[in-house]
Design a protein around this motif. Sequence first.
Motif, mmCIF file in Angstrom:
data_model
loop_
_atom_site.group_PDB
_atom_site.id
_atom_site.type_symbol
_atom_site.label_atom_id
_atom_site.label_comp_id
_atom_site.label_asym_id
_atom_site.label_seq_id
_atom_site.Cartn_x
_atom_site.Cartn_y
_atom_site.Cartn_z
ATOM 1 N N ALA A 97 18.893 9.780 2.612
ATOM 2 C CA ALA A 97 18.611 10.546 1.396
ATOM 3 C C ALA A 97 17.133 10.926 1.389
ATOM 4 O O ALA A 97 16.272 10.120 1.765
ATOM 5 N N TYR A 98 16.851 12.151 0.955
ATOM 6 C CA TYR A 98 15.486 12.665 0.970
ATOM 7 C C TYR A 98 15.096 13.158 -0.422
ATOM 8 O O TYR A 98 15.937 13.692 -1.157
ATOM 9 N N GLY A 99 13.835 13.003 -0.752
ATOM 10 C CA GLY A 99 13.353 13.505 -2.031
ATOM 11 C C GLY A 99 11.939 13.032 -2.304
ATOM 12 O O GLY A 99 11.373 12.238 -1.546
ATOM 13 N N PRO A 100 11.355 13.501 -3.395
ATOM 14 C CA PRO A 100 9.992 13.077 -3.743
ATOM 15 C C PRO A 100 9.971 11.659 -4.293
ATOM 16 O O PRO A 100 10.773 11.306 -5.157
ATOM 17 N N ALA A 101 9.074 10.840 -3.780
ATOM 18 C CA ALA A 101 8.934 9.463 -4.258
ATOM 19 C C ALA A 101 7.975 9.456 -5.446
ATOM 20 O O ALA A 101 6.811 9.830 -5.317
ATOM 21 N N GLU A 102 8.491 9.030 -6.599
ATOM 22 C CA GLU A 102 7.682 8.970 -7.815
ATOM 23 C C GLU A 102 7.501 7.502 -8.198
ATOM 24 O O GLU A 102 8.482 6.785 -8.401
ATOM 25 N N PHE A 103 6.261 7.070 -8.297
ATOM 26 C CA PHE A 103 5.985 5.671 -8.631
ATOM 27 C C PHE A 103 5.476 5.574 -10.073
ATOM 28 O O PHE A 103 4.775 6.456 -10.564
ATOM 29 N N PRO B 285 0.801 -1.233 0.000
ATOM 30 C CA PRO B 285 0.000 0.000 0.000
ATOM 31 C C PRO B 285 0.834 1.284 0.000
ATOM 32 O O PRO B 285 0.282 2.362 -0.235
ATOM 33 N N GLN B 286 2.129 1.182 0.232
ATOM 34 C CA GLN B 286 2.935 2.400 0.361
ATOM 35 C C GLN B 286 2.859 3.280 -0.883
ATOM 36 O O GLN B 286 2.769 4.493 -0.786
ATOM 37 N N TRP B 287 2.872 2.677 -2.063
ATOM 38 C CA TRP B 287 2.889 3.471 -3.276
ATOM 39 C C TRP B 287 1.540 4.140 -3.561
ATOM 40 O O TRP B 287 1.461 5.115 -4.307
ATOM 41 N N ARG B 288 0.477 3.621 -2.946
ATOM 42 C CA ARG B 288 -0.848 4.202 -3.147
ATOM 43 C C ARG B 288 -1.143 5.354 -2.183
ATOM 44 O O ARG B 288 -2.077 6.135 -2.413
ATOM 45 N N LEU B 289 -0.403 5.429 -1.092
ATOM 46 C CA LEU B 289 -0.664 6.441 -0.064
ATOM 47 C C LEU B 289 0.144 7.701 -0.370
ATOM 48 O O LEU B 289 1.370 7.664 -0.334
ATOM 49 N N PRO B 290 -0.514 8.818 -0.654
ATOM 50 C CA PRO B 290 0.220 10.048 -0.968
ATOM 51 C C PRO B 290 1.134 10.450 0.191
ATOM 52 O O PRO B 290 0.679 10.566 1.341
ATOM 53 N N PRO B 291 2.433 10.638 -0.078
ATOM 54 C CA PRO B 291 3.344 11.019 1.008
ATOM 55 C C PRO B 291 3.135 12.465 1.442
ATOM 56 O O PRO B 291 2.829 13.335 0.627
ATOM 57 N N LEU B 292 3.271 12.697 2.720
ATOM 58 C CA LEU B 292 3.192 14.046 3.268
ATOM 59 C C LEU B 292 4.609 14.618 3.286
ATOM 60 O O LEU B 292 5.362 14.417 4.223
ATOM 61 N N GLY B 293 4.984 15.304 2.231
ATOM 62 C CA GLY B 293 6.344 15.830 2.125
ATOM 63 C C GLY B 293 7.278 14.826 1.494
ATOM 64 O O GLY B 293 6.860 13.908 0.779
ATOM 65 N N GLU B 294 8.572 14.995 1.776
ATOM 66 C CA GLU B 294 9.593 14.150 1.162
ATOM 67 C C GLU B 294 9.558 12.728 1.710
ATOM 68 O O GLU B 294 9.154 12.486 2.842
ATOM 69 N N ALA B 295 10.024 11.805 0.891
ATOM 70 C CA ALA B 295 10.302 10.455 1.365
ATOM 71 C C ALA B 295 11.735 10.430 1.893
ATOM 72 O O ALA B 295 12.557 11.285 1.553
ATOM 73 N N MET B 296 12.044 9.462 2.735
ATOM 74 C CA MET B 296 13.386 9.296 3.275
ATOM 75 C C MET B 296 13.849 7.875 2.991
ATOM 76 O O MET B 296 13.077 6.922 3.159
ATOM 77 N N VAL B 297 15.099 7.747 2.554
ATOM 78 C CA VAL B 297 15.682 6.424 2.325
ATOM 79 C C VAL B 297 16.874 6.260 3.258
ATOM 80 O O VAL B 297 17.766 7.122 3.302
ATOM 81 N N LEU B 298 16.885 5.175 4.007
ATOM 82 C CA LEU B 298 17.927 4.912 4.995
ATOM 83 C C LEU B 298 18.898 3.862 4.469
ATOM 84 O O LEU B 298 18.488 2.763 4.097
ATOM 85 N N PHE B 299 20.174 4.216 4.453
ATOM 86 C CA PHE B 299 21.238 3.295 4.063
ATOM 87 C C PHE B 299 22.150 3.077 5.267
ATOM 88 O O PHE B 299 22.606 4.049 5.887
ATOM 89 N N ALA B 300 22.427 1.831 5.589
ATOM 90 C CA ALA B 300 23.312 1.507 6.708
ATOM 91 C C ALA B 300 24.616 0.928 6.183
ATOM 92 O O ALA B 300 24.611 0.055 5.314
ATOM 93 N N GLY B 301 25.723 1.429 6.706
ATOM 94 C CA GLY B 301 27.037 0.906 6.363
ATOM 95 C C GLY B 301 27.563 0.026 7.480
ATOM 96 O O GLY B 301 26.793 -0.481 8.310
#
Length: 207
Positions: A109-115, A63-79
């Motif tokens: 990383a932050y930015g608009p999620a485009e599906f 359902p994540q791609w169907r729910l309009p995000p409120l602002g930017e999306a965030m992507v977490l990368f762990a090293g």
Amino acid sequence: MYVPPAFREEDRAALHGVMREARLANLVTATAEGLVATPLPLLLAPEEGPHGTLYGHVARANPQWRLPPLGEAMVLFAGPEAYVSPSWYPSKQEHHRVVPTWNYVAVHAYGPAEFFDDADRLLEVVTRLTDRQERPRAEPWAVSDAPADFIRAQLKGIVGLRLPIARIEGKRKMSQNRGAADRAGVAAGLAASEHAADRAVAALIPG
């Protein structure tokens, strides 16, 4: 992400290196129904935009791609990450004013999620993701090894993700706030560990 100056990583190449090395990232969006997160592998296109652009895909049933995000999306990368025992600090013998901590590398990383669900774009993303993982194998499997009609049917079950990175944060916490002797003690302690992750962190501690 809380990033004290001593641990701030701002080098674009280093940030991108962490993102490429991460086998799995987490896509997080804030929605009217609350926070939603999906673990997924991602591709980085460094030439697209000032900070690069991320590509991946999620299940169509997600359902994540169907729910309009409120602002930017965030992507977490762990090293690399590892527990640091205070017993490795030579300064412990002097004053005992030491506590455990954790060394780690993280990039947000932050930015608009485009599906998208264009079949040709999806095929390109899936092919590139597969090639990246299969390339080191002696006999790599390719998407083209499967029947084309089967792959096209499989693509109907996923939705593509494009995320142009608007801003990026990096943290490299590798005992930089300790003296040289303590850093050497931590490096030696981690290098002697039976865990490969600990030894990877040992190699990143500055001398």
